[in-house]
Motif scaffolding. Structure first.
Motif, PDB file in Angstrom:
ATOM      1  N   THR A   1       7.349  -0.155   6.924  1.00 36.17           N
ATOM      2  CA  THR A   1       7.452  -0.342   5.561  1.00 36.17           C
ATOM      3  C   THR A   1       9.194  -0.839   5.145  1.00 36.17           C
ATOM      4  O   THR A   1      10.108  -0.723   5.982  1.00 36.17           O
ATOM      5  CB  THR A   1       7.378   1.093   5.099  1.00 36.17           C
ATOM      6  N   ASP A   2       9.032  -1.651   4.338  1.00 31.22           N
ATOM      7  CA  ASP A   2      10.260  -2.406   4.024  1.00 31.22           C
ATOM      8  C   ASP A   2      11.413  -1.376   3.574  1.00 31.22           C
ATOM      9  O   ASP A   2      11.033  -0.378   2.715  1.00 31.22           O
ATOM     10  CB  ASP A   2      10.102  -3.070   2.798  1.00 31.22           C
ATOM     11  N   PRO A   3      12.452  -1.290   4.222  1.00 33.21           N
ATOM     12  CA  PRO A   3      13.557  -0.328   3.969  1.00 33.21           C
ATOM     13  C   PRO A   3      13.958  -0.238   2.292  1.00 33.21           C
ATOM     14  O   PRO A   3      14.530   0.824   1.802  1.00 33.21           O
ATOM     15  CB  PRO A   3      14.856  -0.722   4.613  1.00 33.21           C
ATOM     16  N   LEU A   4      13.690  -1.272   1.470  1.00 33.24           N
ATOM     17  CA  LEU A   4      13.960  -1.407   0.259  1.00 33.24           C
ATOM     18  C   LEU A   4      13.253  -0.073  -0.491  1.00 33.24           C
ATOM     19  O   LEU A   4      13.558   0.491  -1.510  1.00 33.24           O
ATOM     20  CB  LEU A   4      13.670  -2.526  -0.539  1.00 33.24           C
ATOM     21  N   VAL A   5      11.927   0.132   0.007  1.00 34.47           N
ATOM     22  CA  VAL A   5      11.148   1.151  -0.655  1.00 34.47           C
ATOM     23  C   VAL A   5      11.809   2.626  -0.437  1.00 34.47           C
ATOM     24  O   VAL A   5      12.039   3.483  -1.284  1.00 34.47           O
ATOM     25  CB  VAL A   5       9.879   1.534   0.047  1.00 34.47           C
ATOM     26  N   PHE A   6      12.626   2.978   0.754  1.00 34.73           N
ATOM     27  CA  PHE A   6      13.257   4.013   0.727  1.00 34.73           C
ATOM     28  C   PHE A   6      14.668   3.984  -0.004  1.00 34.73           C
ATOM     29  O   PHE A   6      14.992   5.219  -0.360  1.00 34.73           O
ATOM     30  CB  PHE A   6      13.757   4.389   2.210  1.00 34.73           C
TER      31      PHE A   6
ATOM     32  N   PHE B   1       0.834  -1.253  -0.077  1.00 32.56           N
ATOM     33  CA  PHE B   1       0.046   0.053   0.054  1.00 32.56           C
ATOM     34  C   PHE B   1       0.838   1.275   0.131  1.00 32.56           C
ATOM     35  O   PHE B   1       0.693   2.284  -0.824  1.00 32.56           O
ATOM     36  CB  PHE B   1      -0.923  -0.121   1.324  1.00 32.56           C
ATOM     37  N   ASN B   2       2.112   1.322   0.667  1.00 37.18           N
ATOM     38  CA  ASN B   2       2.850   2.270   0.964  1.00 37.18           C
ATOM     39  C   ASN B   2       3.498   2.492  -0.536  1.00 37.18           C
ATOM     40  O   ASN B   2       3.720   4.053  -0.601  1.00 37.18           O
ATOM     41  CB  ASN B   2       3.871   2.096   2.103  1.00 37.18           C
ATOM     42  N   ILE B   3       3.867   1.691  -1.036  1.00 35.16           N
ATOM     43  CA  ILE B   3       4.520   2.020  -2.587  1.00 35.16           C
ATOM     44  C   ILE B   3       3.698   2.751  -3.423  1.00 35.16           C
ATOM     45  O   ILE B   3       4.123   3.775  -4.068  1.00 35.16           O
ATOM     46  CB  ILE B   3       4.824   0.464  -3.072  1.00 35.16           C
ATOM     47  N   ARG B   4       2.206   2.225  -3.463  1.00 35.18           N
ATOM     48  CA  ARG B   4       1.365   2.880  -4.388  1.00 35.18           C
ATOM     49  C   ARG B   4       0.943   4.345  -3.634  1.00 35.18           C
ATOM     50  O   ARG B   4       0.913   5.254  -4.527  1.00 35.18           O
ATOM     51  CB  ARG B   4       0.138   2.150  -4.437  1.00 35.18           C
ATOM     52  N   ALA B   5       1.061   4.307  -2.487  1.00 35.68           N
ATOM     53  CA  ALA B   5       0.628   5.849  -1.830  1.00 35.68           C
ATOM     54  C   ALA B   5       1.568   6.717  -2.118  1.00 35.68           C
ATOM     55  O   ALA B   5       1.431   7.972  -2.383  1.00 35.68           O
ATOM     56  CB  ALA B   5       0.365   5.691  -0.226  1.00 35.68           C
ATOM     57  N   LEU B   6       2.863   6.333  -1.909  1.00 32.45           N
ATOM     58  CA  LEU B   6       4.090   7.213  -2.374  1.00 32.45           C
ATOM     59  C   LEU B   6       3.864   7.750  -3.767  1.00 32.45           C
ATOM     60  O   LEU B   6       4.267   8.802  -3.875  1.00 32.45           O
ATOM     61  CB  LEU B   6       5.333   6.573  -2.125  1.00 32.45           C
TER      62      LEU B   6
ATOM     63  N   VAL C   1      -2.700  -1.508   9.196  1.00 31.13           N
ATOM     64  CA  VAL C   1      -2.619  -0.168  10.151  1.00 31.13           C
ATOM     65  C   VAL C   1      -1.361   0.274   9.468  1.00 31.13           C
ATOM     66  O   VAL C   1      -0.394   0.244   8.969  1.00 31.13           O
ATOM     67  CB  VAL C   1      -2.109  -0.589  11.440  1.00 31.13           C
ATOM     68  N   SER C   2      -1.834   1.939   9.317  1.00 29.55           N
ATOM     69  CA  SER C   2      -0.878   2.901   8.513  1.00 29.55           C
ATOM     70  C   SER C   2       0.253   3.076   9.363  1.00 29.55           C
ATOM     71  O   SER C   2       0.088   2.749  10.704  1.00 29.55           O
ATOM     72  CB  SER C   2      -1.652   4.174   8.427  1.00 29.55           C
ATOM     73  N   ASP C   3       1.362   3.289   9.003  1.00 30.77           N
ATOM     74  CA  ASP C   3       2.507   3.719   9.639  1.00 30.77           C
ATOM     75  C   ASP C   3       2.971   5.233   9.258  1.00 30.77           C
ATOM     76  O   ASP C   3       2.272   5.796   8.452  1.00 30.77           O
ATOM     77  CB  ASP C   3       3.648   2.742   9.311  1.00 30.77           C
ATOM     78  N   LEU C   4       4.038   5.692   9.611  1.00 30.46           N
ATOM     79  CA  LEU C   4       4.589   7.047   9.309  1.00 30.46           C
ATOM     80  C   LEU C   4       4.745   7.338   7.913  1.00 30.46           C
ATOM     81  O   LEU C   4       4.454   8.610   7.523  1.00 30.46           O
ATOM     82  CB  LEU C   4       6.059   7.253  10.370  1.00 30.46           C
ATOM     83  N   VAL C   5       5.023   6.362   7.158  1.00 33.28           N
ATOM     84  CA  VAL C   5       5.197   6.642   5.843  1.00 33.28           C
ATOM     85  C   VAL C   5       3.657   7.112   5.195  1.00 33.28           C
ATOM     86  O   VAL C   5       3.548   7.649   4.265  1.00 33.28           O
ATOM     87  CB  VAL C   5       5.643   5.264   5.158  1.00 33.28           C
TER      88      VAL C   5
ATOM     89  N   MET D   1      12.764   5.354  -3.563  1.00 29.85           N
ATOM     90  CA  MET D   1      12.072   6.334  -3.306  1.00 29.85           C
ATOM     91  C   MET D   1      12.539   7.383  -2.602  1.00 29.85           C
ATOM     92  O   MET D   1      11.590   8.574  -2.602  1.00 29.85           O
ATOM     93  CB  MET D   1      10.506   5.966  -3.351  1.00 29.85           C
ATOM     94  N   GLY D   2      13.328   7.093  -1.627  1.00 25.03           N
ATOM     95  CA  GLY D   2      13.486   8.067  -0.488  1.00 25.03           C
ATOM     96  C   GLY D   2      12.209   8.230   0.574  1.00 25.03           C
ATOM     97  O   GLY D   2      11.435   7.491   0.288  1.00 25.03           O
ATOM     98  N   LYS D   3      12.647   9.082   1.316  1.00 25.49           N
ATOM     99  CA  LYS D   3      11.805   9.329   2.201  1.00 25.49           C
ATOM    100  C   LYS D   3      11.067  10.757   2.134  1.00 25.49           C
ATOM    101  O   LYS D   3      11.813  11.660   1.628  1.00 25.49           O
ATOM    102  CB  LYS D   3      12.447   9.325   3.855  1.00 25.49           C
ATOM    103  N   GLY D   4       9.884  10.910   2.342  1.00 28.78           N
ATOM    104  CA  GLY D   4       9.072  12.224   2.043  1.00 28.78           C
ATOM    105  C   GLY D   4       9.762  13.235   3.170  1.00 28.78           C
ATOM    106  O   GLY D   4      10.003  12.957   4.334  1.00 28.78           O
ATOM    107  N   ASP D   5       9.151  14.444   3.024  1.00 36.36           N
ATOM    108  CA  ASP D   5       9.704  15.528   3.923  1.00 36.36           C
ATOM    109  C   ASP D   5       9.099  15.504   5.397  1.00 36.36           C
ATOM    110  O   ASP D   5       9.707  15.749   6.257  1.00 36.36           O
ATOM    111  CB  ASP D   5       8.919  16.881   3.359  1.00 36.36           C
ATOM    112  N   PHE D   6       7.715  15.067   5.360  1.00 36.97           N
ATOM    113  CA  PHE D   6       7.215  14.968   6.778  1.00 36.97           C
ATOM    114  C   PHE D   6       7.917  13.613   7.364  1.00 36.97           C
ATOM    115  O   PHE D   6       7.855  13.685   8.528  1.00 36.97           O
ATOM    116  CB  PHE D   6       5.723  14.516   6.743  1.00 36.97           C
ATOM    117  N   HIS D   7       8.258  12.617   6.582  1.00 35.18           N
ATOM    118  CA  HIS D   7       8.916  11.429   7.139  1.00 35.18           C
ATOM    119  C   HIS D   7      10.100  11.896   7.982  1.00 35.18           C
ATOM    120  O   HIS D   7      10.488  11.566   9.090  1.00 35.18           O
ATOM    121  CB  HIS D   7       8.933  10.258   6.233  1.00 35.18           C
TER     122      HIS D   7
END
Length: 392
Positions: free
Chosen positions: A340-345, A272-277, A301-305, A348-354
């Motif tokens: 979220t799996d660290p491979l995502v970061f 879900f977070n890959i798509r959400a990003l 359940v949602s996380d910080l990402v 795609m890196g991390k967002g400003d809020f994250h």
């Protein structure tokens, strides 16, 4: 120095950490402690002291002493203990041999590693096949790929089969220290041996492709591994979705997500977070909200990402006043976490809020934070930033 040694021995005897049985003494734990404190000379004095009292160190003590010498670069003393023990009736364990080889390898003494191997092989101990695997790992973790290859060739020449673990070890170290071509050659060799690439190998190769920004080759690799494999969970599908999300190939991303569902794989938080990003950075609010509803339906359940995707999307379009509309459907009083799996970061890196939230929580670790508090702090920071800009 002798007084210091006496004090240490007295203290350890009082704690019951030095054991004497007959003429043999066991003080391996004391020697290990001296090694960690970089005091091999005291360990050497300890051995002399024991012998002067008519006591002989037992095998575990000698092993600890040998490793203490090796780890602190007392190589001649270490080799002396090793040769003495090897020429007795003592049979080393693979664990001791592994630690000794690692100690020499870290100092760049690969000739000593080879000497240990030759001595063990010449005595034909039962763990010789394991020894080759240990040596391959020993060379590989230091990036000595040629030595790793030579060890494999020797292993095969002696008639020992290459097992799945060793094949996956090769892939992992080629993905770190080799080129993509060398890594792919290693993967091809594993396939020809009819062993499956395991999760650790999949992750290692995927990181290599991601760091080189070779997302098409990543997707081809994942399809070759087999998206139907279930023993690695959603890893393969998530990485495939990531390969499209990072380049914002939204139609393909959606199509592959539907294929994932049709194949019987249930989306997890990383899915879900890959798509959400991707939705967030493309300002696709409708798709983002639908994805959040889907998460709720799947009890994910949602996380910080996830929260970051919402906050960044709304602030990017200057819709901060409308943010509460989305947040009202979420549990903003939960404690922040990142699952979220660290491979995502990596991709795609991390967002400003994250990033901002992690910095805030790192600054005050004692406080029990909630998403609501982090969002309030972030909104205040953004407001102040704009005020400073307009003052100029």
């Amino acid at each position: 120095m002798v007084l210091c040694l006496e004090q240490i021995m007295k203290e350890w005897k009082q704690k019951g950490r030095i054991f004497i049985k007959g003429e043999f003494v066991d003080c391996a734990s004391l020697i290990q402690a001296l090694s960690k404190r970089r005091l091999p000379h005291l360990a050497q004095e300890l051995l002399v002291e024991m012998k002067s009292e008519g006591l002989a160190p037992n095998n575990s003590t000698l092993c600890a002493l040998m490793l203490c010498y090796a780890e602190n670069e007392f190589f001649s003393q270490s080799e002396g203990v090793w040769d003495e023990m090897l020429n007795s009736s003592w049979v080393p364990s693979i664990q001791i041999v592994s630690e000794l080889m690692d100690a020499y390898a870290k100092m760049g003494h690969f000739d000593k590693v080879k000497r240990i191997m030759d001595q063990v092989i010449s005595r034909n101990f039962d763990f010789v096949p394991d020894l080759y695997s240990v040596a391959i790992s020993c060379f590989g973790k230091l990036g000595k790929l040629e030595l790793m290859e030579n060890t494999l060739k020797e292993m095969v020449a002696r008639g020992f089969p290459v097992d799945s673990a060793t094949g996956n070890t090769f892939i992992r170290y080629y993905s770190i220290f080799g080129s993509l071509t060398e890594m792919e050659t290693s993967y091809g060799r594993l396939k020809r041996s009819r062993h499956l690439i395991e999760e650790e190998g999949i992750r290692a190769m995927s990181i290599a492709y991601i760091r080189e920004r070779k997302f098409y080759r990543l997707s081809e690799f994942l399809r070759d591994v087999g998206l139907e494999r279930r023993n690695v969970g959603n890893l393969l599908w998530n990485l495939l979705l990531l390969s499209f999300a990072v380049n914002f190939k939204m139609k393909t991303l959606q199509r592959e997500f539907i294929r994932m569902l049709d194949a019987g794989f249930g989306p997890d938080l990383t899915t879900f977070n890959i798509r959400a990003l991707a939705f967030s950075r493309m300002n696709l609010f409708w798709d983002l909200h639908l994805s959040l509803e889907h998460m709720k339906h799947e009890s994910v359940v949602s996380d910080l990402v996830t929260y970051g995707c919402l906050v960044d999307a709304y602030l990017d379009r200057r819709l901060a006043k409308n943010l509460n509309f989305a947040l009202n459907k979420m549990n903003v009083d939960d404690s922040p976490l990142v699952s979220t799996d660290p491979l995502v970061f990596e991709a795609m890196g991390k967002g400003d809020f994250h990033l901002s939230s992690e910095a805030v929580m790192e600054f005050n670790r004692q406080k029990k934070w909630t998403y609501r508090q982090l969002i309030a702090i972030y909104l205040k920071k953004q407001y102040r930033r704009k005020q400073i800009f307009w003052n100029y």
